[in-house]
Write a protein that holds these residues in place. Structure first.
Motif, PDB file in Angstrom:
ATOM      1  N   GLU A   7      13.949   1.723  10.343  1.00 50.53           N
ATOM      2  CA  GLU A   7      14.597   1.408  11.610  1.00 50.53           C
ATOM      3  C   GLU A   7      13.576   1.051  12.694  1.00 50.53           C
ATOM      4  N   GLY A   8      12.296   1.016  12.341  1.00 54.09           N
ATOM      5  CA  GLY A   8      11.257   0.654  13.293  1.00 54.09           C
ATOM      6  C   GLY A   8      10.811   1.799  14.188  1.00 54.09           C
ATOM      7  N   LYS A   9      11.130   3.021  13.814  1.00 52.08           N
ATOM      8  CA  LYS A   9      10.756   4.189  14.613  1.00 52.08           C
ATOM      9  C   LYS A   9       9.501   4.841  14.032  1.00 52.08           C
ATOM     10  N   GLY A  22      -9.200   6.710   9.241  1.00 52.35           N
ATOM     11  CA  GLY A  22     -10.297   5.751   9.329  1.00 52.35           C
ATOM     12  C   GLY A  22      -9.718   4.348   9.262  1.00 52.35           C
ATOM     13  N   GLU A  23     -10.577   3.357   9.408  1.00 48.76           N
ATOM     14  CA  GLU A  23     -10.127   1.971   9.481  1.00 48.76           C
ATOM     15  C   GLU A  23      -9.314   1.545   8.256  1.00 48.76           C
ATOM     16  N   ARG A  24      -9.803   1.871   7.073  1.00 44.77           N
ATOM     17  CA  ARG A  24      -9.120   1.435   5.845  1.00 44.77           C
ATOM     18  C   ARG A  24      -7.734   2.077   5.729  1.00 44.77           C
ATOM     19  N   ASP A  25      -7.655   3.395   5.943  1.00 45.10           N
ATOM     20  CA  ASP A  25      -6.366   4.075   5.860  1.00 45.10           C
ATOM     21  C   ASP A  25      -5.422   3.593   6.957  1.00 45.10           C
ATOM     22  N   ARG A  26      -5.956   3.363   8.150  1.00 46.32           N
ATOM     23  CA  ARG A  26      -5.124   2.868   9.254  1.00 46.32           C
ATOM     24  C   ARG A  26      -4.542   1.493   8.914  1.00 46.32           C
ATOM     25  N   GLU A  27      -5.344   0.641   8.312  1.00 41.76           N
ATOM     26  CA  GLU A  27      -4.854  -0.680   7.912  1.00 41.76           C
ATOM     27  C   GLU A  27      -3.762  -0.560   6.848  1.00 41.76           C
ATOM     28  N   ILE A  32       2.133  -0.867   5.723  1.00 39.40           N
ATOM     29  CA  ILE A  32       3.369  -0.273   5.204  1.00 39.40           C
ATOM     30  C   ILE A  32       4.409  -0.119   6.306  1.00 39.40           C
ATOM     31  N   ILE A  33       4.014   0.421   7.441  1.00 36.88           N
ATOM     32  CA  ILE A  33       5.014   0.731   8.473  1.00 36.88           C
ATOM     33  C   ILE A  33       5.531  -0.510   9.193  1.00 36.88           C
ATOM     34  N   THR A  34       4.833  -1.619   9.079  1.00 39.86           N
ATOM     35  CA  THR A  34       5.342  -2.846   9.706  1.00 39.86           C
ATOM     36  C   THR A  34       6.187  -3.672   8.746  1.00 39.86           C
ATOM     37  N   GLU A  36       9.477  -3.656   6.905  1.00 37.29           N
ATOM     38  CA  GLU A  36      10.745  -2.927   6.844  1.00 37.29           C
ATOM     39  C   GLU A  36      11.318  -2.873   5.434  1.00 37.29           C
ATOM     40  N   ASN A  37      10.754  -3.631   4.512  1.00 34.48           N
ATOM     41  CA  ASN A  37      11.187  -3.612   3.117  1.00 34.48           C
ATOM     42  C   ASN A  37      10.116  -3.031   2.201  1.00 34.48           C
ATOM     43  N   PHE A  38       9.391  -2.027   2.710  1.00 37.19           N
ATOM     44  CA  PHE A  38       8.310  -1.458   1.900  1.00 37.19           C
ATOM     45  C   PHE A  38       8.873  -0.864   0.610  1.00 37.19           C
ATOM     46  N   SER A  39       8.021  -0.859  -0.419  1.00 41.54           N
ATOM     47  CA  SER A  39       8.431  -0.391  -1.742  1.00 41.54           C
ATOM     48  C   SER A  39       8.332   1.130  -1.840  1.00 41.54           C
ATOM     49  N   VAL A  40       8.869   1.656  -2.915  1.00 44.19           N
ATOM     50  CA  VAL A  40       8.769   3.097  -3.181  1.00 44.19           C
ATOM     51  C   VAL A  40       7.301   3.483  -3.332  1.00 44.19           C
ATOM     52  N   ASP A  41       6.531   2.645  -4.015  1.00 46.73           N
ATOM     53  CA  ASP A  41       5.092   2.923  -4.165  1.00 46.73           C
ATOM     54  C   ASP A  41       4.402   2.951  -2.812  1.00 46.73           C
ATOM     55  N   ASP A  42       4.751   2.009  -1.939  1.00 49.30           N
ATOM     56  CA  ASP A  42       4.177   2.004  -0.591  1.00 49.30           C
ATOM     57  C   ASP A  42       4.551   3.283   0.142  1.00 49.30           C
TER      58      ASP A  42
END
Length: 98
Positions: A7-9, A22-27, A32-34, A36-42
């Protein structure tokens, strides 16, 4: 977490984890959070990051703080079924899974 993200929250665990990442994890998290159709693995990757970066534990500690404060505020009232119900609701907020 998954429903809120779709829902974008942004939730507190995500915000806390992003601030500790860190940078890599933040990316990875941002990707993933941007989406809206992320996978189960994501989603599973995101949950692992939330746990490893302390987002879940930080949020639990914050919730416990607020529940304790709420129950302290209720303590000025005489024992009653209404007060007990409010205390139970506060405790439920900590124990619920969804």
């Amino acid at each position: 977490v998954g429903a809120d993200l779709r829902e974008g929250k942004l939730t507190l665990p995500v915000i806390r984890a992003l601030s500790a990442a860190g940078e890599r994890d933040r990316e990875t998290m941002a990707r993933i959070i941007t989406d809206e159709n992320f996978s189960v693995d994501d989603f599973n990757t995101l949950v692992r990051l939330l746990v490893s970066l302390g987002g879940i534990e930080d949020t639990k500690a914050e919730a416990e703080f607020h529940v304790t404060a709420a129950k302290t505020a209720l303590s000025i009232f005489a024992d009653s079924s209404d007060r007990s119900t409010l205390e139970d609701i506060a405790d439920y907020a900590l124990s619920r899974k969804h």
